[in-house]
Structures are given as C-alpha cells and as structure tokens.
Motif scaffolding. Structure first.
Motif, PDB file in Angstrom:
ATOM      1  N   THR A  14       0.767  -1.107  -0.009  1.00 20.94           N
ATOM      2  CA  THR A  14       0.076   0.120  -0.118  1.00 20.94           C
ATOM      3  C   THR A  14       0.921   1.275  -0.159  1.00 20.94           C
ATOM      4  N   LEU A  15       2.169   1.125   0.164  1.00 23.56           N
ATOM      5  CA  LEU A  15       3.007   2.455   0.338  1.00 23.56           C
ATOM      6  C   LEU A  15       3.259   2.961  -0.923  1.00 23.56           C
ATOM      7  N   TRP A  16       2.826   2.386  -2.165  1.00 17.28           N
ATOM      8  CA  TRP A  16       3.076   2.772  -3.649  1.00 17.28           C
ATOM      9  C   TRP A  16       1.879   2.352  -4.323  1.00 17.28           C
TER      10      TRP A  16
ATOM     11  N   ALA B 283       1.097   6.763  10.569  1.00 15.66           N
ATOM     12  CA  ALA B 283      -0.394   6.837  10.267  1.00 15.66           C
ATOM     13  C   ALA B 283      -0.998   5.714   9.365  1.00 15.66           C
ATOM     14  N   HIS B 284      -0.214   5.871   8.038  1.00 18.01           N
ATOM     15  CA  HIS B 284      -0.571   5.104   7.089  1.00 18.01           C
ATOM     16  C   HIS B 284      -0.620   3.448   7.339  1.00 18.01           C
ATOM     17  N   MET B 285       0.472   3.186   7.798  1.00 19.06           N
ATOM     18  CA  MET B 285       0.519   1.932   8.097  1.00 19.06           C
ATOM     19  C   MET B 285      -0.451   1.384   9.043  1.00 19.06           C
ATOM     20  N   ARG B 286      -0.597   2.275  10.239  1.00 18.69           N
ATOM     21  CA  ARG B 286      -1.623   1.756  11.369  1.00 18.69           C
ATOM     22  C   ARG B 286      -2.973   1.634  10.331  1.00 18.69           C
ATOM     23  N   ALA B 287      -3.394   2.539   9.656  1.00 23.06           N
ATOM     24  CA  ALA B 287      -4.493   2.634   8.977  1.00 23.06           C
ATOM     25  C   ALA B 287      -4.623   1.428   8.057  1.00 23.06           C
ATOM     26  N   HIS B 288      -3.761   1.146   7.261  1.00 20.46           N
ATOM     27  CA  HIS B 288      -3.835   0.104   6.311  1.00 20.46           C
ATOM     28  C   HIS B 288      -3.504  -1.392   6.705  1.00 20.46           C
ATOM     29  N   ALA B 289      -3.271  -1.664   7.922  1.00 22.46           N
ATOM     30  CA  ALA B 289      -2.820  -2.945   8.549  1.00 22.46           C
ATOM     31  C   ALA B 289      -3.952  -4.067   8.341  1.00 22.46           C
ATOM     32  N   PRO B 290      -3.727  -4.896   7.515  1.00 26.24           N
ATOM     33  CA  PRO B 290      -4.699  -5.953   7.003  1.00 26.24           C
ATOM     34  C   PRO B 290      -4.948  -6.942   8.352  1.00 26.24           C
ATOM     35  N   PHE B 291      -6.104  -7.483   8.267  1.00 30.84           N
ATOM     36  CA  PHE B 291      -6.677  -8.474   9.151  1.00 30.84           C
ATOM     37  C   PHE B 291      -6.232  -8.325  10.561  1.00 30.84           C
ATOM     38  N   GLY B 292      -6.258  -7.099  11.031  1.00 29.93           N
ATOM     39  CA  GLY B 292      -5.853  -6.849  12.480  1.00 29.93           C
ATOM     40  C   GLY B 292      -4.726  -7.049  12.674  1.00 29.93           C
ATOM     41  N   ALA B 293      -3.604  -7.108  11.969  1.00 31.51           N
ATOM     42  CA  ALA B 293      -2.232  -7.276  12.322  1.00 31.51           C
ATOM     43  C   ALA B 293      -1.874  -6.298  13.350  1.00 31.51           C
ATOM     44  N   ARG B 294      -0.903  -6.683  14.321  1.00 30.70           N
ATOM     45  CA  ARG B 294      -0.588  -5.763  15.175  1.00 30.70           C
ATOM     46  C   ARG B 294       0.846  -5.194  14.903  1.00 30.70           C
ATOM     47  N   LEU B 295       0.937  -4.001  15.002  1.00 17.67           N
ATOM     48  CA  LEU B 295       2.219  -3.229  14.737  1.00 17.67           C
ATOM     49  C   LEU B 295       2.930  -2.527  15.754  1.00 17.67           C
ATOM     50  N   GLU B 296       4.299  -2.903  15.509  1.00 17.58           N
ATOM     51  CA  GLU B 296       5.178  -2.126  16.632  1.00 17.58           C
ATOM     52  C   GLU B 296       6.253  -1.398  15.736  1.00 17.58           C
ATOM     53  N   PHE B 297       6.421  -0.200  16.418  1.00 11.86           N
ATOM     54  CA  PHE B 297       7.383   0.717  15.473  1.00 11.86           C
ATOM     55  C   PHE B 297       8.699   0.891  16.437  1.00 11.86           C
ATOM     56  N   THR B 298       9.860   0.778  16.067  1.00  9.76           N
ATOM     57  CA  THR B 298      10.944   0.866  16.909  1.00  9.76           C
ATOM     58  C   THR B 298      12.265   1.474  16.134  1.00  9.76           C
ATOM     59  N   ASP B 299      13.149   2.061  16.807  1.00  7.09           N
ATOM     60  CA  ASP B 299      14.395   2.251  16.237  1.00  7.09           C
ATOM     61  C   ASP B 299      14.311   3.553  15.128  1.00  7.09           C
ATOM     62  N   GLN B 300      13.471   4.482  15.445  1.00  8.89           N
ATOM     63  CA  GLN B 300      13.299   5.619  14.431  1.00  8.89           C
ATOM     64  C   GLN B 300      14.257   6.527  14.334  1.00  8.89           C
ATOM     65  N   ASP B 301      15.023   6.784  13.255  1.00 14.79           N
ATOM     66  CA  ASP B 301      16.002   7.910  12.984  1.00 14.79           C
ATOM     67  C   ASP B 301      15.279   8.911  12.007  1.00 14.79           C
TER      68      ASP B 301
END
Length: 464
Positions: free
Chosen positions: A250-252, A350-368
């Motif tokens: 969904t990113l492209w 925000a895009h990733m969380r809005a488009h996460a399919p099947f209720g997949a759980r997302l965790e974000f770390t190591d942001q630069d």
C-alpha cells in the motif's frame, strides 16, 4: 614571497604537483577497515582516526590536532573517534571548517568485489577500494588543498582553518550533535565545506544545493501467538508474511510513486536528464521500467521515496511449511526538501496503522530522523566556490540536488546559523559508493583537489 597576481597559479601548481602524494596517503587510509557499525572492530576506527590526525599534524599549520569522542545522547556510550584541528584566523580573514568522514560502509558480499576491498587497486583510471570515494577521498582533498596552500603561500597565511573528520557518519552520526556542542568554539566558522557529495558527471563539477531528508525505522508485524502448520491452518489464518506483504504494497501506487498521505513534494525545475542516463548510472537493465511520475530528477531530488531495506523472516534455507507469527522489516524513506523528517515519519506510521490488514498488530522501533537541506546560494562563498570549480575543471559547475541525505547538515545549521555551507564532493555517478567495487575517478579527484586549493586561496585573500 608570492605576488598577489601570481598567487592563484602558484597554488594551482602546488596542488597538481601534490596529487601523487595525496593518492599515496589515500591508499594508506583505504587499507584501514574503519567500519563503525556494531559488530565490527572499533579499534580499526581508532587506528583510522590516529592515522588521519597524523596527516593533519604533518601539515605543521595547526595550533591543535586531537582525536576526540563525544557521548551518544541517552546512552552511556561514547561515539566513534573523530579528528579535530584548529588554526585561528588573522588580519580579518574568514575561518573555514572542512568536514569529511573517515569511517566506511561494510564490504557486503566480498565475492562481488573484483579486487580486495581494503587493498587500493588502480584500473582504467579509477582507484578501487572501500572508502576510496566515500569519503576518505574527501579527507585527502581537504588535506591536499591545505598542503598546496602552505607550499605556495608559506605557513603564515591568514586564513582560519578548522578540520572535523567524523568517525561514524555511515553508522548514523549518533554523537554528531553532541560533538558539535562540545566543540562549538573550536569549530565555529564563516564557511563550512562538506566534502561528502558528488558531481554531475566525471568531467562536470557540481555544488549540491538541495538534499532530501530521511527517516528510518523498524516495524514488527504480528498476527499469531505462535507458529502454526501451513497445511492445517493456511487459508483461514493470516500469517505475518501475508500481512506484511499486503501492508507494504500500500506504500506505492501502480506507477511506483509513493502513496502515503501527508508526504510532501517540492516544486522546483530540474536539468535535463534522460532515461538512458538513469539506466547507465543506476544499473537499470532494459525491460525494467523506472518508477514514479514527473521528470526523472524531480523524482530523485524533489519527491519522497520509500524503500524496504531489510527483513527478518525465515530464510530460503530454513523454509518450512509454517505460518510465520511475526515479521520485522526496516523501512527507509527519503523526504522532499521542505518537510520535517519527524512529520514525514508520523505520516508513514499513520498510513501503516490505517492500512494494517487482518487486524495485524504493529510495533514501531528504532526511529531515526534527518531533515532535508536547501542551500542559500546568495552568499559570497558560493560565488567563490563556483569560480574555483570553473577554473579547476575548465567547465562551469552545475547546481544540483541529491536524492540521498546528509542528516547532520541540519545540526551544522542549528549550531552555526551564520555559516555559509558548501556541499561538494569527489564522487562521480559511476563511483558505486556503498556498493561492491566502490571506486574513485582519478581525474575527478585531481580537479576537486585543485578546485578546493583555489577556493582556499580566494578566502585567504578575502577580508572577513
């Protein structure tokens, strides 16, 4: 004593005469595997710093030359060793800060190298080796130009000079901002030359006037409490790989352009640059289409891009009939000039969380984060460096953007708001920095060194 009228020619002659010595010293530096990434020997980075510091001391023009480290904010660690040298300005002359970095990228698959990566090798007018272009050549352009200035004018010239040769740029410059803060008085300058960019081609110099920013993060996608048999449950249970592939797609959009709401573009003209040139410089084979929309350079310089640069998943060798419970990916985004890196990251999350399919759980770390950069081209130093480029290369320079990022420039702007920042480089489009068979075009190196020597002469003749 060199007369005012003959000074530029004397400096040019000294620079050209010094090319063999500069290349010999570059070879010495290339032989040191100064990789600052975790898992590599930090003693090699220290050895590289000490070697560079020795070259700076040998110039005999600096009041201080030191190898220093700064704390990495939020940790108990010190950053990698950097070289700092200072010489105060006299008689109203300006001070110039010369930046480059002595750490290098990892080798990658050594089998893809045509010659040993840490053994400098000459072939067809190029010097091959890791760091030969990025960025140990930048160090030797600085030192070679200073050698020429000293030889032509003597060691009592009036220009103020500071050196900052970083030791962890490829690994994220984690202590850079703290290092600047710790050494602000020593590094304060009227002009800063960052020799870590490229040129339009092997014969045409360029001043980099825009850089995309970047944000990088790790995302973990989880759909199951544990691995399950793909035959028993496949078709009813979403595995993490299925969710990850679906989400990343969904990113492209269908043209390959970034499709994330909230990422901005910059509206600016670009020079002519055709698809054939893109294929040649990027290694894009016939039959594989470019992605995105607009002029090719607008896609590279003025629009965002998103790349998945790493993935933790079962390897082909370890593949089994199993539904994976979780997958982790590293996502690297380039950000158009004009947008803050933190804002761009927030839009992507925000895009990733809005488009996460099947209720997949997302965790974000190591942001630069690294903010984009636009050069103010109205300053006198820009005029001086353009003149120096024209005189050294024999052709007028191009003002160009770069799709890559130099995040620490935002730190330089913040710490030294009054300085004019010139982003130059010794690379050409075929240098393959970060890739196997990295190389330096020798004629470009010669011209870059001569150009910087002429710039130093111009600044030494200028009243602050």
């Amino acid at each position: 004593m060199t007369s005012e009228n003959s000074r530029p020619q004397a400096v040019r002659d000294a620079a050209e005469t010094g090319i063999p010595s500069a290349l010999a010293d570059l070879g010495t530096l290339v032989r040191i595997p100064s990789i600052a990434f975790p898992g590599f020997d930090p003693a090699e980075v220290r050895r590289s710093a000490e070697t560079v510091a020795g070259l700076a001391r040998d110039l005999g023009i600096f009041e201080t030359v030191d190898v220093r480290q700064a704390a990495i904010p939020g940790t108990d660690e010190l950053g990698m060793p950097a070289v700092i040298a200072t010489r105060a300005a006299r008689n109203g002359r300006p001070t110039i800060l010369l930046y480059a970095h002595h750490d290098v990228q990892p080798v990658g698959d050594e089998a893809l190298w045509e010659s040993p990566p840490f053994e400098p090798t000459l072939r067809d007018g190029r010097l091959y080796g890791r760091g030969a272009a990025d960025d140990k050549a930048g160090i030797m352009v600085h030192l070679g130009a200073l050698r020429a200035l000293k030889e032509a004018l003597g060691d009592d010239f009036d220009l103020g000079v500071a050196l900052f040769f970083e030791g962890e740029e490829e690994a994220g410059s984690r202590s850079f901002a703290q290092f600047l803060s710790d050494n602000a008085d020593a590094l304060n300058a009227d002009v800063i030359v960052v020799a870590d960019s490229g040129n339009w081609d092997a014969k045409t110099p360029a001043l980099t006037v825009s850089l995309r920013g970047n944000t990088r993060f790790t995302m973990r996608v989880r759909t199951l409490e544990h691995a399950s048999h793909s035959g028993m449950f496949g078709g009813a249970v979403p595995d993490a790989m299925m969710a990850t592939v679906t989400l990343l797609a969904t990113l492209w959009d269908q043209d390959g352009a970034v499709a994330v709401e909230g990422l901005t573009e910059r509206d600016a003209p670009t020079p002519e640059y055709g698809e054939d040139k893109l294929r040649d410089e990027a290694g894009l084979p016939e039959g594989v289409s470019p992605v995105g929309r607009g002029t090719i350079l607008s896609r590279l310089w003025n629009k965002p891009s998103i790349t998945v640069t790493g993935i933790d998943a079962p390897s082909v060798a370890n593949a089994s009939n199993t539904l994976s419970p979780e997958i982790s990916v590293v996502v690297s985004a380039r950000i158009a000039p004009g947008q803050r890196a933190a804002d761009a990251y927030a839009a992507i999350e925000a895009h990733m969380r809005a488009h996460a399919p099947f209720g997949a759980r997302l965790e974000f770390t190591d942001q630069d984060y690294g903010d984009p950069f636009l050069v103010d081209t109205s300053g006198w130093a820009v005029a001086d460096v353009r003149d120096a480029f024209s005189e050294a290369y024999g052709v007028d320079p191009v003002d160009m953007g770069v799709g890559g990022s130099i995040p620490f420039i935002a730190d330089l702007v913040r710490e030294f708001p009054g300085a004019q920042i010139l982003v130059t480089g010794v690379e050409d489009p075929h240098g393959k920095a970060h890739s196997p068979n990295e190389s330096l075009h020798l004629e470009t190196f010669r011209n870059a060194l001569v150009a910087e020597a002429l710039l130093l002469e111009k600044l030494d003749a200028r009243t602050r």
